[in-house]
Scaffold this motif. Sequence first.
Motif, PDB file in Angstrom:
ATOM      1  N   LYS A  50       0.888  -1.162   0.038  1.00 47.97           N
ATOM      2  CA  LYS A  50       0.143   0.032   0.124  1.00 47.97           C
ATOM      3  C   LYS A  50       0.832   1.376   0.026  1.00 47.97           C
ATOM      4  O   LYS A  50       0.423   2.328  -0.452  1.00 47.97           O
ATOM      5  N   ALA A  51       2.083   1.111   0.576  1.00 48.05           N
ATOM      6  CA  ALA A  51       3.013   2.216   0.649  1.00 48.05           C
ATOM      7  C   ALA A  51       3.645   2.797  -0.777  1.00 48.05           C
ATOM      8  O   ALA A  51       3.472   3.829  -1.094  1.00 48.05           O
ATOM      9  N   ASP A  52       3.758   1.710  -1.380  1.00 45.82           N
ATOM     10  CA  ASP A  52       4.374   1.772  -2.838  1.00 45.82           C
ATOM     11  C   ASP A  52       3.213   2.391  -3.840  1.00 45.82           C
ATOM     12  O   ASP A  52       3.538   3.455  -4.494  1.00 45.82           O
ATOM     13  N   GLY A  88       1.263   7.506  -6.145  1.00 39.34           N
ATOM     14  CA  GLY A  88      -0.071   8.575  -6.343  1.00 39.34           C
ATOM     15  C   GLY A  88      -1.241   7.562  -7.003  1.00 39.34           C
ATOM     16  O   GLY A  88      -1.981   8.063  -7.377  1.00 39.34           O
ATOM     17  N   ILE A  89      -1.218   6.322  -6.599  1.00 41.65           N
ATOM     18  CA  ILE A  89      -2.106   5.369  -6.782  1.00 41.65           C
ATOM     19  C   ILE A  89      -3.101   5.218  -5.451  1.00 41.65           C
ATOM     20  O   ILE A  89      -2.687   4.975  -4.708  1.00 41.65           O
ATOM     21  N   THR A  90      -4.331   5.730  -5.772  1.00 37.93           N
ATOM     22  CA  THR A  90      -5.302   5.734  -4.384  1.00 37.93           C
ATOM     23  C   THR A  90      -6.042   4.547  -4.226  1.00 37.93           C
ATOM     24  O   THR A  90      -6.608   4.432  -3.049  1.00 37.93           O
ATOM     25  N   GLY A  91      -5.825   3.344  -4.975  1.00 33.69           N
ATOM     26  CA  GLY A  91      -6.527   1.980  -4.491  1.00 33.69           C
ATOM     27  C   GLY A  91      -6.110   1.148  -5.690  1.00 33.69           C
ATOM     28  O   GLY A  91      -5.601   1.275  -6.819  1.00 33.69           O
ATOM     29  N   PRO A  92      -6.426  -0.284  -5.468  1.00 30.61           N
ATOM     30  CA  PRO A  92      -6.298  -1.359  -6.292  1.00 30.61           C
ATOM     31  C   PRO A  92      -6.987  -1.067  -7.873  1.00 30.61           C
ATOM     32  O   PRO A  92      -8.073  -0.640  -7.848  1.00 30.61           O
ATOM     33  N   PRO A  93      -6.303  -1.577  -8.631  1.00 28.52           N
ATOM     34  CA  PRO A  93      -7.025  -1.624 -10.200  1.00 28.52           C
ATOM     35  C   PRO A  93      -8.378  -2.298 -10.078  1.00 28.52           C
ATOM     36  O   PRO A  93      -8.191  -3.418  -9.665  1.00 28.52           O
ATOM     37  N   ASP A 136      -1.742   0.988 -16.118  1.00 27.33           N
ATOM     38  CA  ASP A 136      -1.936   2.354 -15.868  1.00 27.33           C
ATOM     39  C   ASP A 136      -0.749   2.320 -14.487  1.00 27.33           C
ATOM     40  O   ASP A 136       0.064   3.227 -14.315  1.00 27.33           O
ATOM     41  N   ASP A 137      -1.372   1.561 -13.549  1.00 28.50           N
ATOM     42  CA  ASP A 137      -0.626   1.739 -12.240  1.00 28.50           C
ATOM     43  C   ASP A 137       0.704   1.117 -12.420  1.00 28.50           C
ATOM     44  O   ASP A 137       1.799   1.422 -11.727  1.00 28.50           O
TER      45      ASP A 137
END
Length: 431
Positions: free
Chosen positions: A151-153, A158-163, A171-172
């Motif tokens: 979650k820290a990575d 700048g990724i707010t949640g799982p795809p 994209d992630d």
Amino acid sequence: MRKRALLSAVALSTALALSGCAAGASDGGSAKGGSTVTLTFLTFETPNLTAKYWDDAIARASAKVPGVTIKKLVAPSADPGAYAKQLAASGQLPDIMASVSPNGFAQAGQLASWTDAELTDFVSPHSNPINGKIYQLPYNTQPIPLVYYNKADFAQAGITGPPKTYAELLDDSSKLKADGITPFVVGGGGKDTWADMYPLIAAVGADTYKADPNWLAEKAAGKAKFTDPAFTKAVAKISDLAKKGYIDTAGLSRSYADTEQAFRDNKGAMYPMGSWFAASADARKPSFDIGVFPWPTDDGSLAVPAYTGGGPVVSSKAPDVDLAKKWALAFTLDKTSSDVSVKTDASIIAIKGYTPPTEVGPVYAQTVDLYQQAVKQNAIVNSFSVETGDGSMPAGLAGKTASGVADLISGKTNADHFSAFLDNEWAKATQ
């Protein structure tokens, strides 16, 4: 799913000679008439399922079935299936085997089937039938795989949640790589070639099996080919991830244990792995919080590959088949053993009335919640190459698939050649 290196006949004999009696009385013949019987039990060891786990479980089962001596055999890596095949070829098939796929052995008449009366305690008693019969006790459900993530990575990139969709996964991955973070941790070195399979299993579940749940059975019936677009689309996705640098190809030399540790050491943001990783994540917490999500489909609908089985199989040539089955059931239905299996291997126990321990960790809880969501949405699909019933892969082909996946990720082959390789190997295995 777990594979092992080939051993010579000398090594096989040595392994058997070095295996000791784990529980029970002195060596003897059949238990009938008041004497004792010695039964060989093939196990395997992992960072989660240690020698102590097996020894303690064997002792508890043996205490419930008097007159049995268990001679424990340990497979040389985390999947006893290939080792059992070698032992069978030399006339040394163990009497009881843990987590060995019955496919191939059952058709050859080498295994005893379970009756409905013997299966009454199981939630899914008729999982993975072969010609209408059940050969493996269906005691444990495992989603194989899910994607465990740092979650820290994700936050750092700048990724707010799982795809939710596969496009979002790409994209992630791009964002992670741009921020200097390897998107995927994948291993498979040495004897642990099986460990590279999980991205492919996930992609096949999300693409091929989501569209056609019976695809592999159709392949077995000659109605489909690996070279069909329905399968090659999934394969091409894994090749593409590697080409984009989203999978660290150098990691293919890592053992299973080292790959797990690489994720724990923050060598990559996402770790596609079987649900058993949840136990390790909770027991040996890394410096970051771990989340879990299913490998995304193109349209964002849910698909979770899972397998129910994993219990012992019993040889039809055991010195006392009835007693071997009785012992295998005692081993499988022991509440303490199930509790330990939950804590050490994140098992989702498929025994009626079973309640897991209350002190399970957060990653296990997330894993079970995700599995239950998929059950409610009728979104469970098979785990490619893990199937053991009718229409499953021929014995030995999963190991060759794992070797091919390594070439696919390293760029030595492409999706078309890999798929053609599988068609060819299937044909040779079923001649």
